[in-house]
Design a protein around this motif. Structure first.
Motif, PDB file in Angstrom:
ATOM      1  N   SER A  66       0.972  -1.162  -0.296  1.00 44.22           N
ATOM      2  CA  SER A  66      -0.040   0.143   0.081  1.00 44.22           C
ATOM      3  C   SER A  66       0.848   1.441  -0.121  1.00 44.22           C
ATOM      4  O   SER A  66       1.946   1.405   0.815  1.00 44.22           O
ATOM      5  CB  SER A  66      -0.783  -0.017   1.317  1.00 44.22           C
ATOM      6  OG  SER A  66      -1.806  -1.222   1.096  1.00 44.22           O
ATOM      7  N   VAL A  67       0.481   2.229  -1.000  1.00 45.42           N
ATOM      8  CA  VAL A  67       1.372   3.397  -0.908  1.00 45.42           C
ATOM      9  C   VAL A  67       0.409   4.573  -0.980  1.00 45.42           C
ATOM     10  O   VAL A  67      -0.792   4.492  -1.103  1.00 45.42           O
ATOM     11  CB  VAL A  67       2.286   3.497  -2.161  1.00 45.42           C
ATOM     12  CG1 VAL A  67       3.323   2.579  -2.395  1.00 45.42           C
ATOM     13  CG2 VAL A  67       1.404   3.561  -3.472  1.00 45.42           C
ATOM     14  N   ALA A  68       0.805   5.677  -0.363  1.00 45.55           N
ATOM     15  CA  ALA A  68       0.115   6.912  -0.496  1.00 45.55           C
ATOM     16  C   ALA A  68       0.867   8.067  -0.202  1.00 45.55           C
ATOM     17  O   ALA A  68       2.121   7.764  -0.062  1.00 45.55           O
ATOM     18  CB  ALA A  68      -1.022   6.824   0.952  1.00 45.55           C
ATOM     19  N   TRP A  69       0.412   9.328  -0.387  1.00 45.35           N
ATOM     20  CA  TRP A  69       1.150  10.575  -0.153  1.00 45.35           C
ATOM     21  C   TRP A  69       0.679  11.198   1.141  1.00 45.35           C
ATOM     22  O   TRP A  69      -0.545  11.234   1.286  1.00 45.35           O
ATOM     23  CB  TRP A  69       1.153  11.503  -1.272  1.00 45.35           C
ATOM     24  CG  TRP A  69       1.639  11.139  -2.702  1.00 45.35           C
ATOM     25  CD1 TRP A  69       1.084  10.504  -3.694  1.00 45.35           C
ATOM     26  CD2 TRP A  69       2.871  11.558  -3.002  1.00 45.35           C
ATOM     27  NE1 TRP A  69       2.193  10.271  -4.617  1.00 45.35           N
ATOM     28  CE2 TRP A  69       3.228  10.782  -4.252  1.00 45.35           C
ATOM     29  CE3 TRP A  69       4.073  12.290  -2.400  1.00 45.35           C
ATOM     30  CZ2 TRP A  69       4.144  11.265  -4.864  1.00 45.35           C
ATOM     31  CZ3 TRP A  69       5.203  12.402  -2.966  1.00 45.35           C
ATOM     32  CH2 TRP A  69       5.201  11.596  -4.375  1.00 45.35           C
ATOM     33  N   VAL A  70       1.439  11.439   1.910  1.00 45.44           N
ATOM     34  CA  VAL A  70       1.011  12.042   3.242  1.00 45.44           C
ATOM     35  C   VAL A  70       1.707  13.427   3.752  1.00 45.44           C
ATOM     36  O   VAL A  70       2.990  13.723   3.194  1.00 45.44           O
ATOM     37  CB  VAL A  70       1.319  10.938   4.428  1.00 45.44           C
ATOM     38  CG1 VAL A  70       0.314   9.829   4.164  1.00 45.44           C
ATOM     39  CG2 VAL A  70       2.703  10.511   4.571  1.00 45.44           C
ATOM     40  N   PRO A  71       1.507  14.069   4.725  1.00 41.90           N
ATOM     41  CA  PRO A  71       2.109  15.292   4.963  1.00 41.90           C
ATOM     42  C   PRO A  71       3.646  14.828   5.317  1.00 41.90           C
ATOM     43  O   PRO A  71       3.808  13.810   6.154  1.00 41.90           O
ATOM     44  CB  PRO A  71       1.199  15.872   6.201  1.00 41.90           C
ATOM     45  CG  PRO A  71      -0.013  15.157   6.160  1.00 41.90           C
ATOM     46  CD  PRO A  71       0.300  13.877   5.656  1.00 41.90           C
ATOM     47  N   ALA A  72       4.402  15.571   5.026  1.00 44.44           N
ATOM     48  CA  ALA A  72       5.824  15.449   5.341  1.00 44.44           C
ATOM     49  C   ALA A  72       6.168  15.246   6.660  1.00 44.44           C
ATOM     50  O   ALA A  72       5.481  16.171   7.625  1.00 44.44           O
ATOM     51  CB  ALA A  72       6.916  16.571   4.675  1.00 44.44           C
ATOM     52  N   GLY A  73       6.855  14.365   7.116  1.00 43.25           N
ATOM     53  CA  GLY A  73       7.105  13.863   8.767  1.00 43.25           C
ATOM     54  C   GLY A  73       6.147  13.172   9.409  1.00 43.25           C
ATOM     55  O   GLY A  73       6.044  12.830  10.318  1.00 43.25           O
ATOM     56  N   LYS A  74       5.033  12.826   8.637  1.00 47.07           N
ATOM     57  CA  LYS A  74       4.019  12.083   9.207  1.00 47.07           C
ATOM     58  C   LYS A  74       4.054  10.135   8.540  1.00 47.07           C
ATOM     59  O   LYS A  74       3.098   9.668   8.717  1.00 47.07           O
ATOM     60  CB  LYS A  74       2.734  12.466   8.853  1.00 47.07           C
ATOM     61  CG  LYS A  74       2.228  13.887   9.347  1.00 47.07           C
ATOM     62  CD  LYS A  74       2.219  14.091  10.667  1.00 47.07           C
ATOM     63  CE  LYS A  74       1.873  15.338  11.148  1.00 47.07           C
ATOM     64  NZ  LYS A  74       1.457  15.377  12.518  1.00 47.07           N
ATOM     65  N   GLY A  75       5.067  10.150   7.807  1.00 43.04           N
ATOM     66  CA  GLY A  75       5.500   8.999   7.067  1.00 43.04           C
ATOM     67  C   GLY A  75       5.917   7.866   8.170  1.00 43.04           C
ATOM     68  O   GLY A  75       6.079   6.625   7.665  1.00 43.04           O
TER      69      GLY A  75
END
Length: 173
Positions: A117-126
């Protein structure tokens, strides 16, 4: 032989796009696993996913980071548009579903791995990036075109795994 291979690929991708259109119309595109090798340019899909994530998060597009989770997409709690990628193969190592493991002498040169599973999240929240190898994802086994990079959990130093040329492949040639 090369023109025939190209034409078969063209027909296969064109037919597969019908399934993508149907999933879009049914609003199930992101809820069902996606085989990125069915697309003519998978990078465009990943960028569209990034743009839609930025819209839903109400954040600038350059403030997002690409994250991966090996298991159900529920592990991406910060994600607004997670997608599960299927059909990946790995070269240079094996993946046991949780982490990279060494190949043995009789291991195949590439092997299928579990869905990611992949996604784009707010930087630093990965999440924690320690003991994860940023692994290139290539369109095919010729490694001519890198589509993206996906982090894979590993034991030991990621630098050791990098020396083994570990890579993910969307489609075998």
């Amino acid at each position: 032989a090369a023109p025939i291979h190209w034409l078969r690929s063209l027909v296969s991708k064109t037919l597969a796009l019908g399934g993508w259109v149907e999933r879009c119309q049914n609003s199930t595109l992101l809820s069902s696993p996606a085989d990125l090798s069915e697309l003519f340019n998978p990078s465009v899909f990943l960028n569209a996913l990034r743009q839609e994530s930025a819209r839903r998060l109400n954040l600038p597009i350059n403030s997002l980071e690409f994250v991966s989770h090996w298991g159900p997409s529920s592990g991406l709690s910060q994600a607004k548009c997670p997608v599960t990628i299927e059909g990946l193969t790995i070269e240079g190592a094996l993946f046991d579903g949780h982490k990279l493991v060494e190949c043995s002498r009789d291991s195949p040169s590439n092997s299928s791995i579990s869905n990611c599973s992949v996604a784009w999240v707010p930087a630093g929240k990965g999440g924690n990036k320690d003991n994860q190898l940023e692994t290139p994802v290539y369109y095919n086994s010729l490694r001519e075109h890198q589509v993206t990079s996906i982090r894979i959990p590993c034991t030991g130093s990621p630098a050791v795994w990098k020396l083994k040329s570990v890579a993910l492949i969307l489609k075998n040639q």
